[in-house]
Design a protein around this motif. Structure first.
Motif, short mmCIF file in Angstrom:
data_model
loop_
_atom_site.label_atom_id
_atom_site.label_comp_id
_atom_site.label_asym_id
_atom_site.label_seq_id
_atom_site.Cartn_x
_atom_site.Cartn_y
_atom_site.Cartn_z
N MET A 51 0.85 -1.23 0.08
CA MET A 51 0.05 -0.04 -0.08
C MET A 51 0.97 1.08 0.10
SD MET A 51 -2.82 -1.13 2.84
CE MET A 51 -4.42 -0.64 2.29
N ASN A 52 0.45 2.26 -0.56
CA ASN A 52 1.11 3.54 -0.39
C ASN A 52 1.03 4.26 0.61
OD1 ASN A 52 -1.11 5.38 -0.53
ND2 ASN A 52 -1.20 5.13 -2.83
N ILE A 53 1.55 5.30 0.91
CA ILE A 53 1.81 6.16 2.47
C ILE A 53 0.09 6.41 2.75
CG2 ILE A 53 2.58 8.21 3.53
CD1 ILE A 53 4.56 5.60 2.73
N LEU A 54 -0.65 6.92 1.63
CA LEU A 54 -1.99 7.34 1.97
C LEU A 54 -2.83 6.29 2.20
CD1 LEU A 54 -3.96 9.80 1.93
CD2 LEU A 54 -4.61 9.33 -0.50
N GLU A 55 -2.79 5.31 1.75
CA GLU A 55 -3.59 3.84 2.10
C GLU A 55 -3.28 3.40 3.64
OE1 GLU A 55 -3.91 2.46 -2.67
OE2 GLU A 55 -2.28 1.68 -1.34
N ASN A 56 -2.00 3.55 3.45
CA ASN A 56 -1.47 2.92 5.00
C ASN A 56 -2.19 3.74 5.96
OD1 ASN A 56 0.59 0.87 5.68
ND2 ASN A 56 1.45 1.62 3.63
N VAL A 57 -2.45 5.11 5.94
CA VAL A 57 -2.62 5.93 7.07
C VAL A 57 -4.40 5.80 6.96
CG1 VAL A 57 -3.20 8.44 7.63
CG2 VAL A 57 -0.88 7.71 6.90
N ASP A 77 -4.98 15.17 6.17
CA ASP A 77 -4.79 16.29 7.37
C ASP A 77 -3.77 15.59 8.12
OD1 ASP A 77 -5.24 18.57 8.90
OD2 ASP A 77 -6.19 16.95 10.31
N ALA A 78 -3.73 14.13 8.72
CA ALA A 78 -2.81 13.71 9.52
C ALA A 78 -1.31 13.57 8.83
CB ALA A 78 -3.15 12.32 9.83
N LEU A 79 -1.30 13.35 7.42
CA LEU A 79 0.12 13.64 6.84
C LEU A 79 0.59 14.80 6.82
CD1 LEU A 79 -0.83 10.80 4.06
CD2 LEU A 79 1.05 10.47 5.77
N ARG A 80 -0.23 15.78 6.76
CA ARG A 80 -0.04 17.16 6.69
C ARG A 80 0.70 17.45 8.26
NH1 ARG A 80 -4.81 18.52 5.05
NH2 ARG A 80 -4.93 18.22 2.88
N LYS A 81 0.19 16.86 9.25
CA LYS A 81 0.58 17.24 10.59
C LYS A 81 2.07 16.66 10.87
CE LYS A 81 -3.71 17.57 12.51
NZ LYS A 81 -4.83 17.05 13.34
N VAL A 82 2.40 15.62 9.99
CA VAL A 82 3.73 14.94 10.11
C VAL A 82 4.58 15.48 9.06
CG1 VAL A 82 2.81 13.16 11.71
CG2 VAL A 82 2.92 12.84 9.21
N GLY A 83 4.02 16.37 8.12
CA GLY A 83 4.93 16.76 7.09
C GLY A 83 5.09 16.01 5.94
N LEU A 84 4.32 15.14 5.68
CA LEU A 84 4.49 14.12 4.70
C LEU A 84 3.36 14.26 3.36
CD1 LEU A 84 5.76 10.94 6.38
CD2 LEU A 84 7.18 12.46 5.07
N GLU A 85 2.76 15.28 3.35
CA GLU A 85 1.59 15.35 2.38
C GLU A 85 2.10 15.28 1.03
OE1 GLU A 85 2.92 19.65 3.43
OE2 GLU A 85 2.66 17.78 4.64
N ARG A 102 6.88 8.69 10.76
CA ARG A 102 6.08 9.62 10.79
C ARG A 102 4.66 9.31 9.99
NH1 ARG A 102 8.63 14.97 8.10
NH2 ARG A 102 10.03 13.30 6.96
N VAL A 103 4.90 8.33 9.11
CA VAL A 103 3.51 7.83 8.59
C VAL A 103 2.85 7.03 9.67
CG1 VAL A 103 2.64 5.91 6.99
CG2 VAL A 103 4.19 7.32 6.36
#
Length: 146
Positions: A51-57, A77-85, A102-103
């Motif tokens: 799975m990609n990063i978005l799918e994992n989250v 939004d969660a990925l923005r908070k950890v700087g990975l958008e 961070r993911v």
């Protein structure tokens, strides 16, 4: 940590989480508690490689029955908070250890749990990545998320 995280059962006593005795809950009820109330950040990341990063989250929200559009918004939004958008399409093997952690943090916070359980979240990271992870936890705490 396994007992507090509802991964293992206790031999005796009781465990009250958010005013609810969870000592004698069935497996499916414990799974619901883990999904809604507890966010886990493991030392080994536990990301799914296909799975990609978005799918994992998004994954905890899939189990919680959150509609697709809302899942994507909350995961972003969660990925923005950890700087990975900017890394949402990458697979876990395409990012660094610090980014994987961070993911894992984004995945842990996406359902707005009552508790975050972190098992040595910086144990496998270099000094720079460790500082980044500690800062993320501090920022989440400052925002009232931890």
């Amino acid at each position: 940590m396994n007992i507090l995280g509802c991964l293992d059962r206790m031999d005796s006593g009781s465990y009250i989480l958010n005013g609810k005795d969870i000592s004698n809950l069935k497996d499916d009820e414990l799974a619901h508690i883990r999904n809604k109330e507890i966010g886990f950040v493991f030392q080994a990341f536990n990301l799914l490689p296909r799975m990609n990063i978005l799918e994992n989250v998004e994954l905890p929200m899939v189990y919680a029955g959150v509609p697709a559009r809302e899942r994507k918004e909350r995961a972003l939004d969660a990925l923005r908070k950890v700087g990975l958008e900017d890394r949402i399409k990458h697979k876990p093997n395409e990012i660094s250890g610090g980014q994987k952690q961070r993911v894992a943090i984004a995945r842990a916070i996406v359902n707005s749990p009552s508790v975050i359980m972190a098992d040595e979240p910086t144990g496998n990271l270099d000094t720079r990545s460790t500082t980044e992870i500690i800062n993320i936890f501090q920022n989440l705490n400052d925002d009232g998320k931890l």
